[in-house]
Write a protein that holds these residues in place. Structure first.
Motif, mmCIF file in Angstrom:
data_model
loop_
_atom_site.group_PDB
_atom_site.id
_atom_site.type_symbol
_atom_site.label_atom_id
_atom_site.label_comp_id
_atom_site.label_asym_id
_atom_site.label_seq_id
_atom_site.Cartn_x
_atom_site.Cartn_y
_atom_site.Cartn_z
ATOM 1 N N LEU A 149 0.850 -1.057 0.046
ATOM 2 C CA LEU A 149 0.118 0.070 0.134
ATOM 3 C C LEU A 149 0.818 1.129 0.009
ATOM 4 O O LEU A 149 1.874 1.208 0.885
ATOM 5 C CB LEU A 149 -0.915 -0.028 1.167
ATOM 6 N N ILE A 150 0.865 2.134 -1.061
ATOM 7 C CA ILE A 150 1.454 3.201 -1.007
ATOM 8 C C ILE A 150 0.474 4.558 -0.950
ATOM 9 O O ILE A 150 -0.345 4.457 -2.065
ATOM 10 C CB ILE A 150 2.167 3.284 -2.471
ATOM 11 N N MET A 151 0.600 5.543 -0.141
ATOM 12 C CA MET A 151 -0.316 6.561 -0.076
ATOM 13 C C MET A 151 0.137 7.834 -1.385
ATOM 14 O O MET A 151 1.689 7.875 -1.242
ATOM 15 C CB MET A 151 -0.353 7.285 1.339
ATOM 16 N N ASP A 152 -0.660 8.088 -1.756
ATOM 17 C CA ASP A 152 -0.303 9.375 -2.770
ATOM 18 C C ASP A 152 -0.620 10.808 -2.063
ATOM 19 O O ASP A 152 -1.226 11.691 -2.249
ATOM 20 C CB ASP A 152 -1.312 9.401 -3.870
ATOM 21 N N ASP A 153 0.754 10.912 -1.364
ATOM 22 C CA ASP A 153 0.735 11.928 -0.347
ATOM 23 C C ASP A 153 2.219 12.766 -0.534
ATOM 24 O O ASP A 153 2.783 12.261 -1.471
ATOM 25 C CB ASP A 153 0.374 11.690 1.190
ATOM 26 N N GLU A 154 2.653 13.419 0.288
ATOM 27 C CA GLU A 154 3.633 14.135 0.108
ATOM 28 C C GLU A 154 4.875 13.256 0.031
ATOM 29 O O GLU A 154 6.224 13.925 -0.403
ATOM 30 C CB GLU A 154 3.976 15.378 1.166
ATOM 31 N N PHE A 185 5.117 10.547 -1.539
ATOM 32 C CA PHE A 185 4.999 9.672 -2.802
ATOM 33 C C PHE A 185 6.383 9.696 -3.865
ATOM 34 O O PHE A 185 6.888 10.904 -4.156
ATOM 35 C CB PHE A 185 3.905 10.276 -3.783
ATOM 36 N N ASP A 186 6.951 8.477 -3.938
ATOM 37 C CA ASP A 186 8.276 8.376 -4.826
ATOM 38 C C ASP A 186 7.935 7.942 -6.086
ATOM 39 O O ASP A 186 7.553 6.579 -6.250
ATOM 40 C CB ASP A 186 9.006 7.708 -4.342
ATOM 41 N N THR A 225 2.994 14.206 -13.091
ATOM 42 C CA THR A 225 2.132 13.297 -12.347
ATOM 43 C C THR A 225 2.405 13.101 -10.883
ATOM 44 O O THR A 225 3.825 12.553 -10.877
ATOM 45 C CB THR A 225 1.678 12.268 -13.106
ATOM 46 N N ARG A 226 1.563 12.808 -10.117
ATOM 47 C CA ARG A 226 1.824 12.404 -8.786
ATOM 48 C C ARG A 226 1.344 10.841 -8.946
ATOM 49 O O ARG A 226 1.136 10.202 -9.803
ATOM 50 C CB ARG A 226 1.011 13.131 -7.740
ATOM 51 N N GLY A 227 0.674 10.453 -7.628
ATOM 52 C CA GLY A 227 0.399 8.934 -7.569
ATOM 53 C C GLY A 227 -0.559 8.400 -8.402
ATOM 54 O O GLY A 227 -0.314 7.616 -9.435
ATOM 55 N N VAL A 228 -1.702 8.967 -8.194
ATOM 56 C CA VAL A 228 -2.916 8.417 -9.112
ATOM 57 C C VAL A 228 -2.801 8.383 -10.619
ATOM 58 O O VAL A 228 -3.064 7.592 -11.316
ATOM 59 C CB VAL A 228 -4.311 8.866 -8.574
ATOM 60 N N SER A 229 -2.447 9.654 -10.852
ATOM 61 C CA SER A 229 -2.297 10.073 -12.160
ATOM 62 C C SER A 229 -1.020 8.942 -12.915
ATOM 63 O O SER A 229 -1.209 8.747 -14.035
ATOM 64 C CB SER A 229 -1.812 11.408 -12.416
#
Length: 278
Positions: free
Chosen positions: A36-41, A43-44, A261-265
């Motif tokens: 589980l990876i959170m799409d927060d600050e 995010f790598d 892009t960040r996580g979801v994108s």
């Protein structure tokens, strides 16, 4: 009147905005290879893309809970504007609406406008920046809400991806009747209508597909000189710059903004994807 912009984490902002208290992203969760990876600050993107490439199972996303949205609405600001990715693609908008209901039940009245972007990524950014601009110009809450809905209804979203497998496997291509095989190097030019993905055209090879997308953006643009051209890319800044040049050679735009892009994108666009809104 004071304002706060809340968006789910499919929305991209320029780097300097992430420390601005007027803007808050509510993170979605991403699952890839059992992690589980959170799409927060934290995010790598590089790690995430490497993990996706090494994992045979399709990555998945999980929308924020209503309680997470409710907490984001707790602010001294008088007006809260909330932007989510298309309700045809995620339950995030429904969660944001439930969070609004919970807020009113627990804390009382507040001006909260939840806007289904009917888009994603920089489509949300377009709306968020307009809400901030109109707030700073002193427009009334109700007028801003009306103008945002009108802009959303006329906003166009386009994208070209090197890899459509995440969208395909997660059932996000229901409106696309006949997708060509990526093994043939034929790349579809995609768009959206009322938040659902559609195919606008295709070309042989990524360069020609990006050029076709730029032509489509220019052809369909309405009053581009009044708007900001926004482009997001997944780990391919050169492609994004090329698309920007091709579009601006054809039409004038008020501004142009490129973001990563960040996580979801990143999950849906995959390595090399480019998204455009105008």
């Amino acid at each position: 009147m004071s304002y706060k912009i809340v968006a789910d984490s499919c929305c991209e902002f320029p780097t300097e905005y992430y420390q601005n208290p007027c803007y808050e992203r509510v993170p979605l969760g991403l699952e890839v290879g059992g992690e589980l990876i959170m799409d927060d600050e934290g995010f790598d993107q590089a790690y995430f893309l490497k993990k996706v490439a090494a994992t045979p199972e399709c990555p998945k996303s999980f929308c924020p809970s209503p309680e997470k949205f409710m907490e984001a609405y707790r602010t001294e600001a008088e007006n809260v504007f909330v932007f989510t990715l298309s309700s045809k693609l995620s339950g995030s908008c429904n969660s944001a609406e439930l969070g609004k209901k919970l807020y009113h039940e627990k804390y009382g009245n507040k001006n909260i406008f939840v806007c289904d972007s009917e888009s994603a990524s920089c489509g949300e950014t377009q709306l968020a920046f307009l809400a901030a601009r109109w707030s700073e110009e002193g427009l009334a809450f109700d007028e801003i809400c009306r103008k945002l809905s009108d802009f959303r209804d006329h906003m166009n979203t386009y994208f070209v991806l090197d890899n459509l497998e995440t969208l395909r496997k997660n059932g996000r291509l229901s409106r696309v009747k006949a997708l060509v095989a990526s093994t043939l190097s034929i790349k579809p030019v995609m768009g959206a209508t009322k938040g659902e993905i559609i195919q606008l055209g295709q070309a042989i090879g990524i360069k020609k597909a990006l050029a076709r997308m730029a032509e489509t953006v220019a052809r369909e643009a309405v009053n581009p000189e009044e708007k900001t051209l926004m482009i997001t890319h997944c780990n391919c800044p050169e492609r994004a710059e090329s698309v920007k040049r091709m579009i601006l050679e054809k039409i004038p735009c008020k501004n142009a903004l490129i973001m990563d892009t960040r996580g979801v994108s990143s999950m849906y666009a995959n390595d090399g994807g480019v998204i455009v809104t105008l």
